[in-house]
Design a protein around this motif. Structure first.
Motif, PDB file in Angstrom:
ATOM      1  N   SER A  61       0.819  -1.219   0.000  1.00 58.67           N
ATOM      2  CA  SER A  61       0.000   0.000   0.000  1.00 58.67           C
ATOM      3  C   SER A  61       0.852   1.268   0.000  1.00 58.67           C
ATOM      4  CB  SER A  61      -0.950   0.003   1.199  1.00 58.67           C
ATOM      5  OG  SER A  61      -0.222   0.050   2.412  1.00 58.67           O
ATOM      6  N   ASP A  62       2.130   1.136   0.334  1.00 57.08           N
ATOM      7  CA  ASP A  62       3.042   2.282   0.360  1.00 57.08           C
ATOM      8  C   ASP A  62       3.996   2.300  -0.835  1.00 57.08           C
ATOM      9  OD1 ASP A  62       2.041   3.225   2.821  1.00 57.08           O
ATOM     10  OD2 ASP A  62       3.295   1.791   3.915  1.00 57.08           O
ATOM     11  N   PHE A  63       3.699   1.485  -1.830  1.00 57.19           N
ATOM     12  CA  PHE A  63       4.584   1.352  -2.994  1.00 57.19           C
ATOM     13  C   PHE A  63       3.812   1.713  -4.255  1.00 57.19           C
ATOM     14  CE2 PHE A  63       6.808  -0.910  -6.360  1.00 57.19           C
ATOM     15  CZ  PHE A  63       8.135  -0.657  -6.050  1.00 57.19           C
ATOM     16  N   GLU A  64       4.405   2.506  -5.121  1.00 59.53           N
ATOM     17  CA  GLU A  64       3.753   2.880  -6.377  1.00 59.53           C
ATOM     18  C   GLU A  64       4.127   1.870  -7.463  1.00 59.53           C
ATOM     19  OE1 GLU A  64       3.573   6.391  -9.747  1.00 59.53           O
ATOM     20  OE2 GLU A  64       4.682   6.755  -7.905  1.00 59.53           O
ATOM     21  N   ILE A  65       3.181   1.019  -7.805  1.00 57.17           N
ATOM     22  CA  ILE A  65       3.368   0.050  -8.885  1.00 57.17           C
ATOM     23  C   ILE A  65       2.940   0.734 -10.176  1.00 57.17           C
ATOM     24  CG2 ILE A  65       2.643  -2.180  -9.814  1.00 57.17           C
ATOM     25  CD1 ILE A  65       2.167  -3.033  -6.861  1.00 57.17           C
ATOM     26  N   ARG A  66       3.782   0.628 -11.205  1.00 51.91           N
ATOM     27  CA  ARG A  66       3.503   1.294 -12.478  1.00 51.91           C
ATOM     28  C   ARG A  66       3.445   0.290 -13.612  1.00 51.91           C
ATOM     29  NH1 ARG A  66       8.309   5.516 -11.664  1.00 51.91           N
ATOM     30  NH2 ARG A  66       9.242   3.524 -11.205  1.00 51.91           N
ATOM     31  N   GLY A  67       2.722   0.666 -14.670  1.00 50.81           N
ATOM     32  CA  GLY A  67       2.676  -0.157 -15.864  1.00 50.81           C
ATOM     33  C   GLY A  67       4.084  -0.451 -16.353  1.00 50.81           C
ATOM     34  N   GLY A  68       4.331  -1.675 -16.739  1.00 47.16           N
ATOM     35  CA  GLY A  68       5.666  -2.084 -17.167  1.00 47.16           C
ATOM     36  C   GLY A  68       6.461  -2.755 -16.062  1.00 47.16           C
ATOM     37  N   ASP A  69       6.027  -2.630 -14.811  1.00 48.15           N
ATOM     38  CA  ASP A  69       6.706  -3.312 -13.714  1.00 48.15           C
ATOM     39  C   ASP A  69       6.483  -4.818 -13.830  1.00 48.15           C
ATOM     40  OD1 ASP A  69       7.583  -0.941 -12.594  1.00 48.15           O
ATOM     41  OD2 ASP A  69       6.118  -0.932 -10.962  1.00 48.15           O
ATOM     42  N   LEU A  70       7.464  -5.589 -13.421  1.00 45.22           N
ATOM     43  CA  LEU A  70       7.355  -7.036 -13.313  1.00 45.22           C
ATOM     44  C   LEU A  70       7.439  -7.385 -11.840  1.00 45.22           C
ATOM     45  CD1 LEU A  70       7.247  -9.922 -14.427  1.00 45.22           C
ATOM     46  CD2 LEU A  70       9.749  -9.822 -14.669  1.00 45.22           C
ATOM     47  N   LEU A  71       6.363  -7.925 -11.294  1.00 45.18           N
ATOM     48  CA  LEU A  71       6.322  -8.309  -9.892  1.00 45.18           C
ATOM     49  C   LEU A  71       6.686  -9.783  -9.784  1.00 45.18           C
ATOM     50  CD1 LEU A  71       3.004  -6.502  -8.915  1.00 45.18           C
ATOM     51  CD2 LEU A  71       5.356  -5.634  -8.753  1.00 45.18           C
ATOM     52  N   LEU A  72       7.819 -10.070  -9.174  1.00 45.62           N
ATOM     53  CA  LEU A  72       8.303 -11.437  -9.008  1.00 45.62           C
ATOM     54  C   LEU A  72       7.979 -11.890  -7.593  1.00 45.62           C
ATOM     55  CD1 LEU A  72      11.681 -10.957 -10.852  1.00 45.62           C
ATOM     56  CD2 LEU A  72       9.729 -12.298 -11.640  1.00 45.62           C
ATOM     57  N   VAL A  73       7.146 -12.917  -7.508  1.00 43.02           N
ATOM     58  CA  VAL A  73       6.671 -13.412  -6.217  1.00 43.02           C
ATOM     59  C   VAL A  73       7.337 -14.736  -5.867  1.00 43.02           C
ATOM     60  CG1 VAL A  73       4.459 -12.220  -6.453  1.00 43.02           C
ATOM     61  CG2 VAL A  73       4.675 -14.584  -7.230  1.00 43.02           C
ATOM     62  N   MET A  74       7.222 -15.109  -4.618  1.00 43.17           N
ATOM     63  CA  MET A  74       7.846 -16.332  -4.117  1.00 43.17           C
ATOM     64  C   MET A  74       6.888 -17.523  -4.081  1.00 43.17           C
ATOM     65  SD  MET A  74      10.793 -14.990  -3.542  1.00 43.17           S
ATOM     66  CE  MET A  74      11.275 -13.280  -3.630  1.00 43.17           C
TER      67      MET A  74
END
Length: 147
Positions: A61-74
């Protein structure tokens, strides 16, 4: 890099990715912004020549996610949570373990496991990031690895 608390796996992946020249940040899906990295994670990172002492957790909620970002999850459940979230158009979501060999779809949270598992966990992350960095340097972007 995304995990649950942003004090172990994603914190380590972020600092390791930076040493490989990959642009990165890390965040947690359920954390308190400002928390330091977990002590055992700091110790395991130190054994690998990396310093997590300056890391501070960031809640999604405190992070600005932008188009083009790749979110790598565990973990798959983290991917599912992100898929159901209201993310900007053009955001990618992938399992970091897809780049690991052998394939490790689920990178277990070491937080409540034996201290020695931090070394195993961080080894899996290192393996995945080495392959990811190689793919990045060859293509200038990231694509899913061949199986």
């Amino acid at each position: 890099f995304v995990c649950q608390g942003n004090i172990c796996r994603s914190a380590y992946a972020d600092i390791r990715a930076q040493t490989l020249g990959l642009p990165s940040a890390s965040l947690g899906l359920a954390t308190s912004t400002g928390q330091p990295a977990f002590r055992l994670a700091q110790e395991a990172a130190s054994r690998r020549g990396l310093d997590l002492s300056d890391h501070r957790a960031t809640d999604i909620s405190d992070f600005e996610i932008r188009g083009g970002d790749l979110l790598l999850v565990m973990e798959v459940r983290q991917a599912r949570k992100l898929v159901s979230a209201s993310l900007p158009s053009g955001v990618g979501i992938a399992l970091l373990g897809n780049w690991s060999r052998p394939l490790r779809i689920h990178i277990h949270d070491p937080y409540e496991l034996e201290p020695s598992y931090f070394d195993t966990c961080f080894g899996v992350i290192d393996n995945a990031l080495d392959r990811l960095a190689a793919a990045w340097s060859l293509r200038g972007s990231v694509e899913m690895p061949e199986k």
